[in-house]
Write a protein that holds these residues in place. Structure first.
Motif, mmCIF file in Angstrom:
data_model
loop_
_atom_site.group_PDB
_atom_site.id
_atom_site.type_symbol
_atom_site.label_atom_id
_atom_site.label_comp_id
_atom_site.label_asym_id
_atom_site.label_seq_id
_atom_site.Cartn_x
_atom_site.Cartn_y
_atom_site.Cartn_z
ATOM 1 N N LYS A 144 -3.791 24.878 -18.810
ATOM 2 C CA LYS A 144 -2.731 24.869 -17.802
ATOM 3 C C LYS A 144 -2.609 23.453 -17.252
ATOM 4 O O LYS A 144 -3.608 22.847 -16.844
ATOM 5 N N THR A 194 -1.880 21.236 -14.384
ATOM 6 C CA THR A 194 -1.839 21.422 -12.936
ATOM 7 C C THR A 194 -1.177 20.252 -12.216
ATOM 8 O O THR A 194 -0.728 20.398 -11.086
ATOM 9 N N GLU A 209 4.568 20.960 -14.629
ATOM 10 C CA GLU A 209 3.400 21.420 -13.859
ATOM 11 C C GLU A 209 3.369 22.943 -13.827
ATOM 12 O O GLU A 209 4.399 23.604 -13.791
ATOM 13 N N ASN A 210 2.160 23.479 -13.858
ATOM 14 C CA ASN A 210 1.902 24.921 -13.877
ATOM 15 C C ASN A 210 2.367 25.582 -15.168
ATOM 16 O O ASN A 210 2.548 26.786 -15.210
ATOM 17 N N SER A 211 2.533 24.781 -16.210
ATOM 18 C CA SER A 211 2.845 25.318 -17.530
ATOM 19 C C SER A 211 1.564 25.431 -18.332
ATOM 20 O O SER A 211 0.617 24.671 -18.133
#
Length: 171
Positions: A65, A67, A91-93
């Protein structure tokens, strides 16, 4: 205590210490071989005319992930669409092993303002976080000249160039 008992105790302690050190080294080797490894890099593909890309790819064997994904330059200045900023929502992928996210760079916009770009990427698994910094100089890719076989005046020229490019990438 007898001398033989002390010697036996010391040998046992040394054996335990060696075993613990070996276990730690094995753990480190397993982690290195199975960790995610997210990299940002530039590439050129030549389909009759060069196309320039910035790629974010997980070369590791474990998914990760993302962040934190920071860029020191406004990538919208190089985008084909002025309303979109490449990698803005990365981000957050989650990136699976060998998965990549690709952004095409407009060479005309880039040539007006060639600029090295620094990417700061923080990513991780449930257990560990990694942080890497990548300095990308798209100009270094643009300086590499690639020649093509001539298929002038034939409708299959783009297919020909594409196949040649694929072969070069697998050499």
């Amino acid at each position: 205590m007898e001398t033989s008992s002390i010697v036996s105790l010391l040998i046992a302690l040394i054996a335990v210490l060696i075993s613990l050190a070996t276990l730690q080294e094995n753990r480190n080797m397993i982690e290195e071989s199975t960790k995610p490894y997210i990299v940002v890099y530039a590439r050129v593909a030549n389909f009759e005319s060069p196309r320039y890309y910035i790629i974010v790819k997980n070369f590791g064997t474990t998914g990760a992930k993302i962040t934190n994904f920071k860029v020191d330059f406004d990538l919208s200045k190089y985008s084909y669409d002025d309303e979109r900023t490449p990698f803005k929502h990365l981000e957050n992928s989650f990136l699976a092993p060998n998965q990549s996210v690709i952004c095409n760079i407009d060479p005309l916009k880039y040539c007006r303002n060639p600029h090295p770009i620094t990417f700061n990427v923080t990513y991780g698994t449930k257990r560990k976080q990694y942080n890497d910094v990548y300095n990308i100089n798209i100009q270094s890719e643009m300086d590499n000249i690639q020649t093509r076989a001539s298929t002038k005046n034939k409708e299959l020229s783009i297919i020909s160039h594409t196949l040649q490019d694929l072969v070069e990438k697998h050499l």
